[in-house]
Design a protein around this motif. Structure first.
Motif, PDB file in Angstrom:
ATOM      1  N   PRO A 167      34.686  48.483  48.980  1.00  0.00           N
ATOM      2  CA  PRO A 167      35.654  48.337  47.900  1.00  0.00           C
ATOM      3  C   PRO A 167      34.999  48.234  46.527  1.00  0.00           C
ATOM      4  O   PRO A 167      33.845  47.823  46.389  1.00  0.00           O
ATOM      5  CB  PRO A 167      36.392  47.048  48.258  1.00  0.00           C
ATOM      6  N   VAL A 168      35.778  48.612  45.532  1.00  0.00           N
ATOM      7  CA  VAL A 168      35.362  48.555  44.130  1.00  0.00           C
ATOM      8  C   VAL A 168      36.161  47.453  43.435  1.00  0.00           C
ATOM      9  O   VAL A 168      37.386  47.371  43.601  1.00  0.00           O
ATOM     10  CB  VAL A 168      35.618  49.897  43.427  1.00  0.00           C
ATOM     11  N   VAL A 169      35.505  46.620  42.671  1.00  0.00           N
ATOM     12  CA  VAL A 169      36.197  45.601  41.873  1.00  0.00           C
ATOM     13  C   VAL A 169      36.653  46.248  40.576  1.00  0.00           C
ATOM     14  O   VAL A 169      35.835  46.669  39.752  1.00  0.00           O
ATOM     15  CB  VAL A 169      35.284  44.401  41.585  1.00  0.00           C
ATOM     16  N   LEU A 170      37.971  46.357  40.387  1.00  0.00           N
ATOM     17  CA  LEU A 170      38.511  46.919  39.152  1.00  0.00           C
ATOM     18  C   LEU A 170      38.656  45.866  38.067  1.00  0.00           C
ATOM     19  O   LEU A 170      38.597  46.191  36.879  1.00  0.00           O
ATOM     20  CB  LEU A 170      39.868  47.567  39.422  1.00  0.00           C
ATOM     21  N   ALA A 171      38.864  44.619  38.476  1.00  0.00           N
ATOM     22  CA  ALA A 171      39.000  43.535  37.487  1.00  0.00           C
ATOM     23  C   ALA A 171      38.743  42.205  38.163  1.00  0.00           C
ATOM     24  O   ALA A 171      39.032  42.029  39.355  1.00  0.00           O
ATOM     25  CB  ALA A 171      40.386  43.545  36.855  1.00  0.00           C
ATOM     26  N   GLU A 172      38.205  41.267  37.406  1.00  0.00           N
ATOM     27  CA  GLU A 172      38.042  39.889  37.851  1.00  0.00           C
ATOM     28  C   GLU A 172      39.012  39.026  37.057  1.00  0.00           C
ATOM     29  O   GLU A 172      38.838  38.825  35.857  1.00  0.00           O
ATOM     30  CB  GLU A 172      36.602  39.421  37.632  1.00  0.00           C
ATOM     31  N   ALA A 173      40.052  38.560  37.731  1.00  0.00           N
ATOM     32  CA  ALA A 173      41.073  37.766  37.061  1.00  0.00           C
ATOM     33  C   ALA A 173      40.641  36.302  37.011  1.00  0.00           C
ATOM     34  O   ALA A 173      40.003  35.794  37.928  1.00  0.00           O
ATOM     35  CB  ALA A 173      42.405  37.887  37.794  1.00  0.00           C
ATOM     36  N   ALA A 174      41.018  35.623  35.928  1.00  0.00           N
ATOM     37  CA  ALA A 174      40.709  34.192  35.792  1.00  0.00           C
ATOM     38  C   ALA A 174      41.768  33.398  36.514  1.00  0.00           C
ATOM     39  O   ALA A 174      42.622  32.744  35.923  1.00  0.00           O
ATOM     40  CB  ALA A 174      40.652  33.817  34.308  1.00  0.00           C
ATOM     41  N   GLY A 175      41.744  33.454  37.842  1.00  0.00           N
ATOM     42  CA  GLY A 175      42.762  32.814  38.649  1.00  0.00           C
ATOM     43  C   GLY A 175      43.208  33.761  39.742  1.00  0.00           C
ATOM     44  O   GLY A 175      42.401  34.501  40.299  1.00  0.00           O
ATOM     45  N   THR A 176      44.507  33.789  40.047  1.00  0.00           N
ATOM     46  CA  THR A 176      45.022  34.581  41.162  1.00  0.00           C
ATOM     47  C   THR A 176      45.953  35.680  40.664  1.00  0.00           C
ATOM     48  O   THR A 176      47.028  35.386  40.122  1.00  0.00           O
ATOM     49  CB  THR A 176      45.791  33.679  42.147  1.00  0.00           C
ATOM     50  N   PRO A 177      45.585  36.947  40.859  1.00  0.00           N
ATOM     51  CA  PRO A 177      46.520  38.038  40.557  1.00  0.00           C
ATOM     52  C   PRO A 177      47.574  38.128  41.653  1.00  0.00           C
ATOM     53  O   PRO A 177      47.314  37.797  42.810  1.00  0.00           O
ATOM     54  CB  PRO A 177      45.608  39.274  40.537  1.00  0.00           C
ATOM     55  N   LEU A 178      48.774  38.579  41.290  1.00  0.00           N
ATOM     56  CA  LEU A 178      49.882  38.622  42.255  1.00  0.00           C
ATOM     57  C   LEU A 178      50.365  40.049  42.492  1.00  0.00           C
ATOM     58  O   LEU A 178      49.720  40.824  43.188  1.00  0.00           O
ATOM     59  CB  LEU A 178      51.027  37.734  41.763  1.00  0.00           C
ATOM     60  N   GLY A 179      51.549  40.390  41.929  1.00  0.00           N
ATOM     61  CA  GLY A 179      52.131  41.704  42.162  1.00  0.00           C
ATOM     62  C   GLY A 179      51.258  42.820  41.625  1.00  0.00           C
ATOM     63  O   GLY A 179      50.512  42.651  40.657  1.00  0.00           O
ATOM     64  N   ILE A 180      51.361  44.004  42.254  1.00  0.00           N
ATOM     65  CA  ILE A 180      50.536  45.141  41.863  1.00  0.00           C
ATOM     66  C   ILE A 180      51.372  46.414  41.849  1.00  0.00           C
ATOM     67  O   ILE A 180      52.327  46.565  42.618  1.00  0.00           O
ATOM     68  CB  ILE A 180      49.326  45.295  42.819  1.00  0.00           C
ATOM     69  N   ALA A 181      51.032  47.324  40.945  1.00  0.00           N
ATOM     70  CA  ALA A 181      51.640  48.652  40.871  1.00  0.00           C
ATOM     71  C   ALA A 181      50.568  49.615  40.370  1.00  0.00           C
ATOM     72  O   ALA A 181      49.593  49.196  39.729  1.00  0.00           O
ATOM     73  CB  ALA A 181      52.853  48.661  39.941  1.00  0.00           C
ATOM     74  N   VAL A 182      50.751  50.905  40.633  1.00  0.00           N
ATOM     75  CA  VAL A 182      49.742  51.885  40.246  1.00  0.00           C
ATOM     76  C   VAL A 182      50.426  53.166  39.801  1.00  0.00           C
ATOM     77  O   VAL A 182      51.489  53.532  40.311  1.00  0.00           O
ATOM     78  CB  VAL A 182      48.768  52.155  41.424  1.00  0.00           C
ATOM     79  N   ASP A 183      49.861  53.820  38.791  1.00  0.00           N
ATOM     80  CA  ASP A 183      50.301  55.159  38.414  1.00  0.00           C
ATOM     81  C   ASP A 183      49.091  56.088  38.447  1.00  0.00           C
ATOM     82  O   ASP A 183      48.066  55.755  39.049  1.00  0.00           O
ATOM     83  CB  ASP A 183      51.028  55.164  37.059  1.00  0.00           C
ATOM     84  N   ALA A 184      49.166  57.244  37.795  1.00  0.00           N
ATOM     85  CA  ALA A 184      48.101  58.241  37.915  1.00  0.00           C
ATOM     86  C   ALA A 184      46.801  57.807  37.258  1.00  0.00           C
ATOM     87  O   ALA A 184      45.731  58.323  37.614  1.00  0.00           O
ATOM     88  CB  ALA A 184      48.571  59.569  37.312  1.00  0.00           C
TER      89      ALA A 184
END
Length: 449
Positions: A167-184
């Motif tokens: 896996p690739v780390v796209l971002a390191e959040a300062a805490g817990t990320p929740l919902g996710i969505a993706v486009d092109a």
């Protein structure tokens, strides 16, 4: 984290080498022997040539016309005055496109230098043991990030280890990320601790805050805006108004689109004109530009929704059912019943798919049913806490929360397989090349399929 290969094995080329097609050079030699035999016959008849006598040069006879089935014609006899005989006619060949059309002649053998490990990229360039010839380049499928496990299977910027993409780390959040969505071009996520709505390029790059808002699992995007819900029961105190919010994808002042009629908005889905909301006790619809949310159907536990061209679909967790209602309004219909605490739902052109955690350890399931109703089909059973779900053209992906893994199974049924283990996803999304998830470790991740 442990990733699992696709069990695709790259094997050396099994093309059978074939010898070059030869021309008809042997016919010329035969013509010469025929001419000598003809001269001998002339001498035997007593016709003696005056070789040393001067005279006008005679013109040689015309060469015979050769054909592929007959061969070269014999040269005509020269005049008695000493003219040279004419050349034999050239043989014609029925072969076309060269002796190795689309391939390379390597010491008399036709080979594909794009895939032949003994002649990779050029004749005689042999790949090392364990390597494959991929597009004319020798590659180790156990570690090559462009040809991981098989030629052409790229890791989308990630490393390749033991023939499996990492896996690739796209971002390191300062805490817990929740919902996710993706486009092109980007991945979007919400944040449990800060309430931020964020994005980052799927190809890698710095994350950007789109808006400061509330912690929520409800998130959707279209070509111009990102949309999210704010609920009073998110588990984290906040002062953001309850309702549906939006902001431009490039950032800007958030807009409150609706509060009227909404009590506990969670999931949401979009079409070109409307927003559809799972409000826990009902399914509601409001204009894409904002306005009052009208009720489409009642149902306690209606937290996640999806839409197609005609209907809204959702899981009614408290009633253990999967339902649909016309987008224009009308009676709702139960498509499947008896699935305790189902929460997540996805669609393709013909079927509805959902996860059911079940009552007890390792009793969960991943299921599908026709959009027209009928007998539900279990795609995977005995699953430990299946929850978040995503779908592409060939496979269903889900998170087994209790096992800390992402799995997949073909949409038409078959054996399920672990994609990655040792993770703690909080939501899941896919596109044509990769799997994306927010992780309780504080990371936003991407993994090549």
């Amino acid at each position: 984290m442990t990733t699992h290969s696709h069990e695709r094995q790259e094997t050396p080329s099994s093309r059978v080498a074939r010898p070059l097609r030869r021309g008809h050079r042997g016919w010329a030699a035969g013509a010469a022997r025929a001419a000598l035999a003809s001269s001998a016959a002339v001498l035997a008849l007593g016709c003696v040539l005056e070789i040393d006598a001067p005279g006008a040069a005679g013109s040689g006879g015309a060469g015979g016309s050769g054909t592929a089935s007959v061969g070269a014609g014999a040269g005509g006899s020269g005049a008695a005055s000493g003219g040279a005989g004419g050349e034999g006619g050239a043989a014609s060949s029925s072969a076309s496109g060269g002796s190795c059309p689309g391939e390379t002649d390597c010491s008399g053998v036709c080979v594909d230098t794009g895939s032949d490990p003994a002649n990779c990229g050029a004749c005689g360039n042999a790949c090392a043991a364990g390597e494959s010839c991929c597009e004319g380049t020798c590659a180790d499928p156990s570690s090559d990030g462009l040809h991981c496990g098989a030629c052409g299977h790229g890791c989308q910027g990630g490393l390749c280890s033991d023939a499996a993409c990492q896996p690739v780390v796209l971002a390191e959040a300062a805490g817990t990320p929740l919902g996710i969505a993706v486009d092109a071009t980007h991945v979007y996520w919400t944040h449990e601790d800060t309430g931020e709505i964020m994005k980052a390029p799927i190809a890698g790059g710095a994350p950007v805050v789109i808006a400061d808002s509330c912690p929520t699992p409800g998130l959707a995007v279209n070509a111009t805006h990102v949309y999210w819900t704010c609920s009073p029961y998110s588990g984290v105190e906040h002062a953001v108004p309850i309702g549906v919010h939006s902001a431009p994808l490039d950032g800007g002042t958030p807009a409150l689109l609706s509060t009227a009629g909404l009590e506990d908005p969670v999931g949401l889905a979009l079409d070109a004109t409307s927003i559809y909301v799972g409000d826990n006790i009902s399914v509601r619809k409001l204009p894409i530009g904002g306005g009052a949310a009208e009720e489409l159907a009642l149902g306690s536990g209606s937290r996640r929704v999806k839409v197609d061209g005609t209907h809204v679909y959702w899981t009614n967790a408290d009633a253990s059912s999967v339902r649909k209602v016309p987008k224009a309004g009308g009676a709702s219909v139960a498509l499947a019943t008896g699935f305790f605490e189902s929460h997540e739902v996805v669609l393709d052109a013909t079927h509805v798919y959902w996860t059911t955690p079940g009552e007890g350890p390792s009793v969960g399931s991943v299921n599908k049913v026709s959009k027209e109703g009928g007998t539900p089909v279990a795609l995977a059973t005995a699953q430990p806490g299946p929850y978040y779900i995503a779908l592409d053209e060939t496979d269903v992906y889900w998170v087994n929360v209790s096992a800390g893994e992402i799995r997949r199974v073909p949409v038409d049924g078959g054996e399920s397989a672990a994609v990655i283990s040792g993770v703690a996803p909080k939501d899941l999304a896919v596109d044509s090349t990769s799997i994306y998830w927010t992780d309780a470790s504080g990371l936003v991740m991407k993994l090549a399929k």
